[in-house]
Each structure stands twice: as C-alpha cells, then as structure tokens.
Scaffold this active site. Structure first.
Site, short mmCIF file in Angstrom:
data_model
loop_
_atom_site.label_atom_id
_atom_site.label_comp_id
_atom_site.label_asym_id
_atom_site.label_seq_id
_atom_site.Cartn_x
_atom_site.Cartn_y
_atom_site.Cartn_z
N ALA A 72 0.87 -1.29 -0.07
CA ALA A 72 0.12 0.07 -0.05
C ALA A 72 0.67 1.27 0.05
CB ALA A 72 -0.96 0.12 1.15
N ALA A 117 4.16 4.05 3.24
CA ALA A 117 3.79 3.01 2.72
C ALA A 117 3.91 1.81 3.66
CB ALA A 117 4.70 2.54 1.51
N LYS A 118 3.27 0.65 3.51
CA LYS A 118 3.36 -0.70 4.20
C LYS A 118 2.82 -1.63 3.30
CE LYS A 118 3.82 -0.35 8.16
NZ LYS A 118 5.06 -0.40 9.21
N GLY A 119 3.40 -2.71 3.59
CA GLY A 119 3.45 -3.91 2.77
C GLY A 119 3.45 -5.23 3.52
N ASP A 158 9.73 -5.19 9.28
CA ASP A 158 8.61 -5.05 10.14
C ASP A 158 8.22 -6.49 10.82
OD1 ASP A 158 5.71 -4.66 11.05
OD2 ASP A 158 6.15 -2.59 9.96
#
Length: 428
Positions: A72, A117-119, A158
C-alpha cells in the site's frame, strides 16, 4: 469538521476497529484542529494505490503454495514512499493501507522527506524454514520490482521480517536491475549498506519520548516506575535504556506473560525475543502477570510495545499509569484514546514515540546514496537531535492549543503535508 467517509461512519464506536478505521478517525479528528483545505483531508483518506500480488513458493518438500502479498502506497507528496514489510497471518490490504497512513504522518512529524507505505505477505513466518523464507522474499521482490526503488518506494523490516530479509530483498532487486542498489530497502545488515543503530532505533526513540514526557510532567526519570508490554526489539531497547537513565523497570512481558518485581528488574539480564524467544517467564521474579494485567499496573509509565489494539474501551478505565508511551503501532484504539483523555492520562502517540525506526532508515538511505557509513555514535546523536526537534514541534502545539499529544502530532504532520500539497497543486 470534515464529513466521515462511508468506510468509517457506520463503524461501531466501541471497537477495536482496523488500522484503517482508526487512522481515518484520527485524521478526521485532527482536521478539526488545523486550517487545512477539506480537499486535502479527503485525498489523505485514500491511498494512492494498493498493489496485490500472488507469491508462489516451492516448499522444501517440492510442493508449491501460493501466498498473497500487498504493498500500500499512501502518499508521496513530500518524497518517496517509505514503510515496512511484514510477514504475518493477518496481513491484508486494509491493514496495510491503515499502516501506510500512519507512516505518512510519522514521516511528516519527524520532518523526513518521505511519504507513507506498508506491505507484506499473508503468511505465518514460523511455518517457513530459512530457505523457504529466502525464496518467498526473493519472489516477492520480483513481484514488486516495478513498485519499489530508492527514489520511488523504500521498504524496511517489520513484524516477521528482519535485516536478513532485507538483504535478500535488496539482492533480488539488484539482480533484476543488473547492479547493486543498496538504497532500495533500509534495515539491512551494515556489511551491505545498512546503518548501525537501525534495529535499536524504535526502542531508543520510545525511551527518549518517555524521558521527555516524564520531565514535561515535572518528574524525574530516576524516581519513575515503568512497565513494558513486549520484550522484542522495541520494548527491550526502550526498557534497557530507561533503566540506564535511572528509571525502575518493574515489569516486562512476552507473548506468554509478564514478570513483575516492584523493586525493579535487571532488564539487561533478561533475553530479548531475538536473543531467546519467549524466555521472559524463565527469568526469576517475585510475581508473574498476564499481558493484560501488565498494562493495568500502578506505575508512572506504561509502554505497550508488542501489538496493536491492546488498550481498548474495555480496559482503558483500568489503566493506572499517568503516561502511556506507544512503542507499538496502534496499541490504543480510538475509543480508548477518548477515555484516557477524559481521565487525564497522557498518551504519547506511536507516530512520535517509535519514529526512531524510520528516522534511522532515513539516515541509512542517505548513507547508501552517498556511499559513506556513519558511526553508531553519530547515528544515535542525530536520532536524539531529530527526536528532540520533533518533540519540541509537537509540544508547541500542545501548549498553544491545549491539545492531546496525539492531536498535536497530527496537527504538525497535517500542516506540513497540506503545505506541500497546496504548493504542488492537483494535476491535471
């Protein structure tokens, strides 16, 4: 006040809700405290894009399993997208979107030239062997290769990922490009372009935020008691640093429960999750508690540093600490936040407290661009300076407008993002 989006207006108020629901509610609330064009607020409720990919993996037994991966990308008005990659069974498009929004605010609060962002991949990393994790990561890098890059989107470790994961990702991306590109990710081992102090940075910044909050409350760190939920990288580093500064760490926990000693624990003697997984309860202490009980201890500071949504409407009234410092991402639900505010409990938000990770990731990105590595002493010194500058910016809003620390942090972030959007304009 802005009109609630359809995704949030029918949500129950007693949550816990998703990261996206919480992030949008926090945005809408903060928008009432700052003069920002409603159009900017509306744009910030939505990500620029969310990419979903299939990630096939050949297991060690020769069978093939297909996992789902996401990335994202929320907003890049201030610079490349930035945010972690997590391997966890509950990874979803919605979760990644909400967390990417928090990354946008976090970068803006710290005044870093990044967006959010993050995924991640929907997988239990404990179910994978090391070789399977490597193959999964390299294939994920292949699926995301058009979406990421040092000037486009820079992932980092993460939940369920680490420096080795980033090394595999960087190598796979570099092989695709035909040259070594260390700046495509941060959180790498220092031997291949990573920064010293990166792994400890979120815990260090959490400790700095706790120290500043204690002193802001006209107390002394040396006379303060602290309980830390979660003894992973963030919680352990925060606890150990606060102990070094004179605080009494009375309780720490891992997934199995907590140990409690009102006279104080020797946190340096307790193995972290990375050093010895799930070993906290094996360390001798007068009492053991549950992970919910540690949050309700009568201490000066409680640091939820494990997972999200642990302080909810159900237990907010039982929080006995005067100060909550969010080491984890999203540990306090929106409803709980309201209750704590009404009770006069100070909450230092995650987008300020644990921002050390993305800040040192920024340092690593600079080091990769310039091909020059900084010493650990310089990294820690620069992190301290950045944290204190951000703290002062947020404190100014707290003092001037009587806001909560979370609202003040959002005001700082929104003001910077809105100015950038107004300056750049909307095209076409």
């Amino acid at each position: 006040m802005t009109t609630p989006s359809p995704e949030t207006e029918n949500e129950p108020t007693d949550e816990p809700g998703s990261a996206l629901v919480t992030a949008r509610r926090q945005l809408e609330r903060a928008a009432t405290h700052v003069d920002v064009n409603p159009g900017v607020i509306e744009r910030l409720k939505h990500p620029t894009r969310v990419q979903q990919v299939s990630v096939p993996l050949e297991r060690d037994d020769g069978s093939v399993e297909v996992f789902t991966g996401y990335r994202a990308q929320h907003d890049d008005v201030r610079g490349p997208y930035k945010g972690g990659l997590r391997y966890h069974p509950e990874v979803s498009a919605e979760e990644c979107t909400g967390l990417s929004m928090w990354m946008t605010w976090k970068c803006a609060v710290m005044d870093l030239p990044f967006g959010g962002a993050k995924g991640g991949i929907t997988v239990d990393p404990k179910s994978l062997t090391k070789d399977e994790t490597e193959r999964l990561t390299r294939r994920f890098a292949e699926e995301l290769r058009d979406a990421v890059g040092p000037k486009k989107d820079v992932p980092a470790p993460d939940m369920g990922t680490d420096a080795q994961t980033m090394a595999w990702f960087m190598d796979a991306f570099s092989m695709q490009q035909g040259k070594t590109i260390p700046g495509v990710v941060t959180g790498k081992p220092p031997v291949i372009g990573g920064s010293y102090g990166r792994e400890e940075a979120p815990g260090r910044s959490t400790a700095i935020a706790a120290r500043e909050a204690i002193e802001y409350d006209d107390r002394e760190v040396s006379n303060s008691t602290v309980a830390v939920q979660g003894f992973g990288s963030v919680g352990a580093n925060a606890a150990r640093l606060l102990e070094d500064w004179g605080a009494t760490i009375v309780a720490v926990s891992d997934v199995n429960g907590a140990i409690y000693d009102p006279d104080g624990l020797e946190t340096h003697a307790i193995p972290t999750h990375d050093e010895e997984p799930e070993a906290v309860l094996e360390h001798g202490a007068p009492e053991t508690l549950s992970n919910s009980e540690i949050l309700e201890l009568d201490v000066d500071v409680v640091i939820p540093a494990a997972v999200g949504n642990v302080i909810t409407a159900d237990n907010a009234d039982a929080i006995a600490a005067d100060i909550v410092v969010e080491g984890a991402n999203g540990p306090t639900t929106f409803a709980a936040d309201t209750i704590l505010e009404e009770r006069g409990v100070t909450v230092i938000p995650d987008i300020l407290a644990n921002a050390g990770g993305v800040t040192v990731s920024y340092f690593e990105w600079l080091q990769d661009i310039n091909r020059r590595q900084w010493s650990l002493e310089r990294v820690n010194r620069e992190l301290e300076e950045h944290m204190l500058e951000a703290w002062d910016d947020v404190r100014t809003e707290v003092d001037a407008k009587g806001l909560t620390w979370r609202d003040a942090a959002y005001v700082v972030a929104l003001s910077r993002i809105a100015e950038a959007k107004e300056t750049r304009g909307l095209w076409p």
